[in-house]
Design a protein around this motif. Structure first.
Motif, short mmCIF file in Angstrom:
data_model
loop_
_atom_site.label_atom_id
_atom_site.label_comp_id
_atom_site.label_asym_id
_atom_site.label_seq_id
_atom_site.Cartn_x
_atom_site.Cartn_y
_atom_site.Cartn_z
N SER A 74 -5.02 -0.59 4.98
CA SER A 74 -3.65 -0.85 4.54
C SER A 74 -3.47 -1.83 3.76
O SER A 74 -2.67 -2.05 2.49
CB SER A 74 -2.60 -0.54 5.61
N ALA A 75 -4.14 -2.91 4.34
CA ALA A 75 -4.03 -4.24 3.43
C ALA A 75 -5.11 -5.02 3.61
O ALA A 75 -5.34 -5.86 4.59
CB ALA A 75 -2.62 -5.01 4.31
N SER A 77 -8.24 -7.84 3.34
CA SER A 77 -8.22 -9.25 3.56
C SER A 77 -9.72 -9.46 3.95
O SER A 77 -10.44 -8.78 4.21
CB SER A 77 -7.26 -10.01 4.36
N ARG A 136 -7.39 0.46 -5.24
CA ARG A 136 -6.34 0.41 -4.20
C ARG A 136 -4.93 1.22 -4.78
O ARG A 136 -3.99 1.11 -4.24
CB ARG A 136 -5.74 -0.98 -4.38
#
Length: 217
Positions: A74-75, A77, A136
């Motif tokens: 989802s995100a 990093s 993405r």
């Protein structure tokens, strides 16, 4: 009748050592069998506890892996990527630990085989999700999330099967071990009573002989 009793007394005296040896042999064999069975049940119970702990650890590692993998999808990093890779290693180690405790009689081979066969797919999808340069787009993220959810569902079904297989094993082993301990106590008591009976019979058969010897003097 006195003559018959006097004739039986020497025969009974000669038979007592043989009877004593027979009782000792029966006691020794029974003790060995019961002792071996107790050790087997105790080992089985201890192994089952280790399997339950390993299955619980595996469930925890899968939860951590899927949580961080979905967060990564989802995100993404750098921190989440490292967390996913660490959790992947720990999950694979958990599968290996669980497999090391399985035996042909444990009924765990089928779900563990399914877990091991799914490792390449989990590894591939997790590494793909951990790449910061991956696609993405909304559709790509959704595909990854759905694929990860399907793997999560499949793996949890196998872990549930493992837990259900293990759920009854400790109770069965403990119950059998308890019965064997009771049987061992009964055999020990009977052995003591038998020895006391032999001693009493030996003393009783020796008294007439001693009295006859005293009269002769």
């Amino acid at each position: 009748m006195p003559a018959l009793k006097s004739a039986l007394s020497p025969a009974a005296g000669k038979a007592l050592p043989s009877l004593a040896l027979l009782l000792l042999l029966i006691y020794a064999v029974a003790s060995i069998v019961i002792g071996a069975s107790l050790r087997q049940f105790e080992t089985q119970s201890r192994l089952t506890i280790e399997r339950i702990y390993a299955a619980s650890t595996l469930d925890k590692e899968l939860s951590s892996l899927m949580r961080d993998a979905h967060a990564m999808i989802s995100a993404p990093s750098q921190l989440r990527m490292q967390a996913v890779l660490i959790n992947l290693e720990e999950y694979e180690a958990g599968v290996d630990a669980m497999s090391a405790l399985a035996t042909p009689r444990s009924n765990l081979e089928a779900p563990l085989d399914a877990l091991e066969q799914a490792l390449p797919a989990i590894r591939s999808l997790t590494l793909q999700a951990a790449r910061l340069d991956t696609d993405r787009s909304a559709s790509a993220v959704q595909d990854q999330a759905l694929a990860m959810t399907r793997l999560d569902t499949q793996m949890r079904a196998q872990i549930t099967e493992i837990n259900e297989t293990l759920s009854n094993a400790p109770a069965i082993s403990s119950a059998m071990a308890g019965r064997l301990r009771v049987l061992s106590w009964i055999i020990n008591i009977l052995a003591v009573l038998a020895v006391l009976g032999l001693i009493y019979s030996a003393l009783k058969s020796a008294r007439p002989q001693l009295s006859a010897a005293q009269i002769a003097e």
